[in-house]
Scaffold this motif. Structure first.
Motif, PDB file in Angstrom:
ATOM      1  N   ILE A  70       0.820  -1.210   0.000  1.00 18.35           N
ATOM      2  CA  ILE A  70       0.000   0.000   0.000  1.00 18.35           C
ATOM      3  C   ILE A  70       0.853   1.259   0.000  1.00 18.35           C
ATOM      4  CG2 ILE A  70      -0.216   0.149   2.510  1.00 18.35           C
ATOM      5  CD1 ILE A  70      -3.006   0.831  -0.088  1.00 18.35           C
ATOM      6  N   LEU A  71       2.032   1.202   0.630  1.00 19.65           N
ATOM      7  CA  LEU A  71       2.867   2.396   0.708  1.00 19.65           C
ATOM      8  C   LEU A  71       3.405   2.806  -0.658  1.00 19.65           C
ATOM      9  CD1 LEU A  71       4.735   1.711   4.047  1.00 19.65           C
ATOM     10  CD2 LEU A  71       2.923   3.356   3.638  1.00 19.65           C
ATOM     11  N   GLU A  72       3.631   1.823  -1.516  1.00 16.31           N
ATOM     12  CA  GLU A  72       4.041   2.147  -2.880  1.00 16.31           C
ATOM     13  C   GLU A  72       2.925   2.863  -3.624  1.00 16.31           C
ATOM     14  OE1 GLU A  72       7.307  -0.990  -4.492  1.00 16.31           O
ATOM     15  OE2 GLU A  72       5.272  -1.772  -4.282  1.00 16.31           O
ATOM     16  N   LYS A  73       1.687   2.438  -3.375  1.00 17.29           N
ATOM     17  CA  LYS A  73       0.542   3.055  -4.044  1.00 17.29           C
ATOM     18  C   LYS A  73       0.273   4.462  -3.505  1.00 17.29           C
ATOM     19  CE  LYS A  73      -1.687  -1.434  -4.890  1.00 17.29           C
ATOM     20  NZ  LYS A  73      -2.872  -2.275  -4.605  1.00 17.29           N
ATOM     21  N   ILE A  74       0.460   4.630  -2.202  1.00 14.97           N
ATOM     22  CA  ILE A  74       0.228   5.946  -1.592  1.00 14.97           C
ATOM     23  C   ILE A  74       1.272   6.953  -2.064  1.00 14.97           C
ATOM     24  CG2 ILE A  74       0.308   7.200   0.609  1.00 14.97           C
ATOM     25  CD1 ILE A  74      -0.964   4.748   1.912  1.00 14.97           C
ATOM     26  N   GLN A  75       2.481   6.488  -2.283  1.00  8.35           N
ATOM     27  CA  GLN A  75       3.595   7.336  -2.706  1.00  8.35           C
ATOM     28  C   GLN A  75       3.850   8.476  -1.705  1.00  8.35           C
ATOM     29  OE1 GLN A  75       2.637   8.511  -6.783  1.00  8.35           O
ATOM     30  NE2 GLN A  75       3.679   6.713  -7.581  1.00  8.35           N
ATOM     31  N   LEU A  76       4.294   8.094  -0.524  1.00  7.77           N
ATOM     32  CA  LEU A  76       4.662   9.090   0.484  1.00  7.77           C
ATOM     33  C   LEU A  76       5.699  10.055  -0.086  1.00  7.77           C
ATOM     34  CD1 LEU A  76       5.117   7.044   3.794  1.00  7.77           C
ATOM     35  CD2 LEU A  76       3.448   8.838   3.383  1.00  7.77           C
ATOM     36  N   PRO A  77       5.472  11.354   0.049  1.00  7.66           N
ATOM     37  CA  PRO A  77       6.419  12.338  -0.508  1.00  7.66           C
ATOM     38  C   PRO A  77       7.638  12.521   0.391  1.00  7.66           C
ATOM     39  CG  PRO A  77       4.588  13.469   0.526  1.00  7.66           C
ATOM     40  CD  PRO A  77       4.293  12.001   0.637  1.00  7.66           C
ATOM     41  N   ILE A  78       8.417  11.451   0.519  1.00  9.86           N
ATOM     42  CA  ILE A  78       9.608  11.465   1.372  1.00  9.86           C
ATOM     43  C   ILE A  78      10.840  11.210   0.511  1.00  9.86           C
ATOM     44  CG2 ILE A  78      10.836  10.296   3.258  1.00  9.86           C
ATOM     45  CD1 ILE A  78       8.505  11.917   4.231  1.00  9.86           C
ATOM     46  N   ARG A  79      11.844  12.033   0.712  1.00 11.58           N
ATOM     47  CA  ARG A  79      13.105  11.836  -0.004  1.00 11.58           C
ATOM     48  C   ARG A  79      14.261  11.927   1.002  1.00 11.58           C
ATOM     49  NH1 ARG A  79      12.337  17.303  -0.073  1.00 11.58           N
ATOM     50  NH2 ARG A  79      14.217  18.610  -0.090  1.00 11.58           N
ATOM     51  N   PRO A  80      15.391  11.295   0.685  1.00 11.48           N
ATOM     52  CA  PRO A  80      16.551  11.398   1.573  1.00 11.48           C
ATOM     53  C   PRO A  80      17.365  12.659   1.276  1.00 11.48           C
ATOM     54  CG  PRO A  80      17.015   9.869  -0.207  1.00 11.48           C
ATOM     55  CD  PRO A  80      15.605  10.352  -0.422  1.00 11.48           C
ATOM     56  N   VAL A  81      17.798  13.342   2.330  1.00 14.71           N
ATOM     57  CA  VAL A  81      18.722  14.471   2.196  1.00 14.71           C
ATOM     58  C   VAL A  81      19.958  14.123   3.015  1.00 14.71           C
ATOM     59  CG1 VAL A  81      19.120  16.915   2.629  1.00 14.71           C
ATOM     60  CG2 VAL A  81      16.881  16.156   1.825  1.00 14.71           C
ATOM     61  N   LYS A  82      21.050  13.975   2.319  1.00 17.27           N
ATOM     62  CA  LYS A  82      22.287  13.485   2.934  1.00 17.27           C
ATOM     63  C   LYS A  82      22.946  14.542   3.807  1.00 17.27           C
ATOM     64  CE  LYS A  82      26.777  11.678   1.335  1.00 17.27           C
ATOM     65  NZ  LYS A  82      27.492  11.281   0.098  1.00 17.27           N
ATOM     66  N   GLY A  83      23.456  14.094   4.945  1.00 18.72           N
ATOM     67  CA  GLY A  83      24.242  14.962   5.813  1.00 18.72           C
ATOM     68  C   GLY A  83      25.506  14.253   6.259  1.00 18.72           C
ATOM     69  N   GLN A  84      26.660  14.818   5.953  1.00 19.11           N
ATOM     70  CA  GLN A  84      27.935  14.262   6.408  1.00 19.11           C
ATOM     71  C   GLN A  84      28.414  15.034   7.636  1.00 19.11           C
ATOM     72  OE1 GLN A  84      30.863  13.113   3.303  1.00 19.11           O
ATOM     73  NE2 GLN A  84      29.475  14.101   1.842  1.00 19.11           N
ATOM     74  N   MET A  85      29.071  14.331   8.545  1.00 16.41           N
ATOM     75  CA  MET A  85      29.558  14.943   9.772  1.00 16.41           C
ATOM     76  C   MET A  85      30.879  14.306  10.164  1.00 16.41           C
ATOM     77  SD  MET A  85      29.283  12.238  12.003  1.00 16.41           S
ATOM     78  CE  MET A  85      29.416  13.008  13.622  1.00 16.41           C
TER      79      MET A  85
ATOM     80  N   LEU B  93      34.184  16.888  19.703  1.00 19.58           N
ATOM     81  CA  LEU B  93      33.492  18.013  19.091  1.00 19.58           C
ATOM     82  C   LEU B  93      32.832  17.548  17.793  1.00 19.58           C
ATOM     83  CD1 LEU B  93      32.983  21.100  19.326  1.00 19.58           C
ATOM     84  CD2 LEU B  93      34.943  21.411  17.817  1.00 19.58           C
ATOM     85  N   TYR B  94      31.529  17.717  17.740  1.00 19.07           N
ATOM     86  CA  TYR B  94      30.751  17.347  16.545  1.00 19.07           C
ATOM     87  C   TYR B  94      30.823  18.500  15.550  1.00 19.07           C
ATOM     88  CZ  TYR B  94      26.603  16.032  13.758  1.00 19.07           C
ATOM     89  OH  TYR B  94      25.737  15.701  12.746  1.00 19.07           O
ATOM     90  N   ILE B  95      31.128  18.181  14.293  1.00 23.30           N
ATOM     91  CA  ILE B  95      31.173  19.168  13.218  1.00 23.30           C
ATOM     92  C   ILE B  95      30.195  18.734  12.134  1.00 23.30           C
ATOM     93  CG2 ILE B  95      32.617  20.327  11.504  1.00 23.30           C
ATOM     94  CD1 ILE B  95      35.060  19.619  13.235  1.00 23.30           C
ATOM     95  N   GLY B  96      29.225  19.575  11.844  1.00 24.80           N
ATOM     96  CA  GLY B  96      28.227  19.183  10.842  1.00 24.80           C
ATOM     97  C   GLY B  96      27.639  20.396  10.165  1.00 24.80           C
ATOM     98  N   ALA B  97      26.775  20.153   9.330  1.00 22.40           N
ATOM     99  CA  ALA B  97      26.622  18.924   8.553  1.00 22.40           C
ATOM    100  C   ALA B  97      26.261  19.373   7.145  1.00 22.40           C
ATOM    101  CB  ALA B  97      25.529  18.014   9.108  1.00 22.40           C
ATOM    102  N   THR B  98      26.689  18.595   6.176  1.00 17.41           N
ATOM    103  CA  THR B  98      26.369  18.953   4.795  1.00 17.41           C
ATOM    104  C   THR B  98      24.877  18.746   4.529  1.00 17.41           C
ATOM    105  OG1 THR B  98      26.800  16.717   3.974  1.00 17.41           O
ATOM    106  CG2 THR B  98      28.671  18.249   4.043  1.00 17.41           C
TER     107      THR B  98
END
Length: 376
Positions: A214-229, A260-265
């Motif tokens: 069903i999730l393929e049919k619904i087509q949730l408008p979700i995309r990945p946005v990459k973040g490097q750290m 120390l965390y450095i982020g993120a792209t």
């Protein structure tokens, strides 16, 4: 049985709330729990500093969830026996040149128009509270209300608290399909095996729309946005930050047990989560401009995550519809973009309330899947 797909911070938090309420809950993850976007997160609870034009409808939800973090951590400490502290030092956004200064000044006026509690500091005032920052810092915007947390420690505590409440965590268990019959959920298929479920929660982050059925049919408008750290080993003797510090190009977050965390792209790279030379170069260049002493510090970790991002950068929370009908026993909690850690308490509270009581909390009504149907 309630099945939750995804063991990031939101999936684990929802599962913990439901298990505490006496429900039988299992959480599935295609890999190890908490090892995707939640793991790569800086742990920012910075609704003031991070608010942007166009996100006015989202701001009340961010502020409400930030206000819940104290109660959330207190309960989590009790249920996991792991001490968790929230930084009380606040967050800084700083300018290093005239262009940055215009950005900070504009942001300050915008945020003040929303009623947010912020203060402008001169470069001298900024360096007084953070003396190791670059002498080029010429302006700062300070939010005492914003904070940060060790998100990896929270993930560890959530796994323990969920288990202690009777929940079952099923790692390395990919969900291949959500089973629907006569308009309602019947179960899931994991590793080729059918598992009956009375309710299914989709909290699979950037992969939420990739599950078959069903999730393929619904087509949730979700995309990945990459973040490097990356993480560097911070020497308290000669380089120590008390605040999370932002510039228009990078942010730094002190982690007492990690460094120390450095982020993120922010990269539109589909599901490519590889760590790149260019990403690391940019993070190191911009962070050295902001905090010159980083140059000689040891790099202890390089990582990346895929932020689950909706079409309007706001989360999708609540029931799902297909052919204008609510699918009984199915809910979604995804699309949190850069606010997954910040929004974990309100997500857990609202989704568990929907499952337990059958009603939506008013605060999440603007963030249902319906808003995308109305725009098509």
């Amino acid at each position: 049985m309630i099945s939750i797909i995804g063991a990031g911070i939101c999936g684990l938090s929802i599962g913990w709330y439901l298990a505490k309420a006496g429900k039988k809950v299992q959480i599935f993850d295609q890999g190890k729990a908490g090892q995707k976007a939640s793991w790569a997160s800086a742990g920012m609870l910075a609704s003031n500093i991070e608010s942007e034009p166009g996100e006015e409808k989202l701001l009340p939800l961010l502020l409400e969830s930030r206000s819940l973090w104290g109660e959330f951590t207190k309960a989590l400490e009790k249920d996991s026996s792991i001490p968790i502290s929230i930084s009380a030092n606040g967050t800084l956004a700083v300018a290093l040149n005239s262009d940055d200064k215009k950005i900070i000044e504009h942001a300050f006026e915008y945020k003040k128009s929303l009623g947010l509690d912020l203060e402008l500091l001169s470069g001298k005032e900024v360096r007084k509270i953070e003396p190791h920052l670059s002498p080029k810092v010429c302006l700062g915007m300070y939010s005492l209300s914003d904070s940060f947390i060790d998100s990896r420690l929270v993930l560890k505590a959530l796994k323990i608290a969920f288990s202690n409440a009777g929940g079952r965590l099923r790692e390395n268990s990919k969900i291949e399909e959500v089973l629907i019959k006569n308009g309602g959920v019947k179960g899931v298929i994991s590793n080729g095996k059918k598992i009956s479920s009375s309710f299914v929660v989709i909290a699979a982050g950037a992969w939420s729309g990739k599950i078959k059925g069903i999730l393929e049919k619904i087509q949730l408008p979700i995309r990945p946005v990459k973040g490097q750290m990356l993480l560097v080993r911070m020497q308290k003797s000669n380089l120590f930050l008390k605040h999370a510090v932002w510039s228009p190009r990078v942010y730094l977050v002190p982690k007492p047990d990690l460094g120390l965390y450095i982020g993120a792209t922010v990269e539109e790279k589909n599901f490519d989560d590889r760590i790149t030379a260019g990403g690391m170069h940019d993070l190191l260049r911009f962070s050295c401009e902001l905090l010159p002493g980083i140059y000689d510090l040891e790099i202890t970790e390089m990582s990346s995550g895929l932020r689950p991002t909706s079409r309007d950068d706001a989360p999708i929370l609540g029931p799902l519809k297909f052919d204008n009908k609510i699918i009984e026993g199915l809910a979604v909690a995804t699309g949190h973009h850069r606010n997954g850690i910040l929004l974990a308490p309100i997500t857990a509270k609202s989704i568990s309330h929907y499952i337990l009581e059958g009603e939506l909390l008013k605060c999440i009504e603007p963030f249902g899947f319906d808003r995308f149907l109305q725009n098509t």
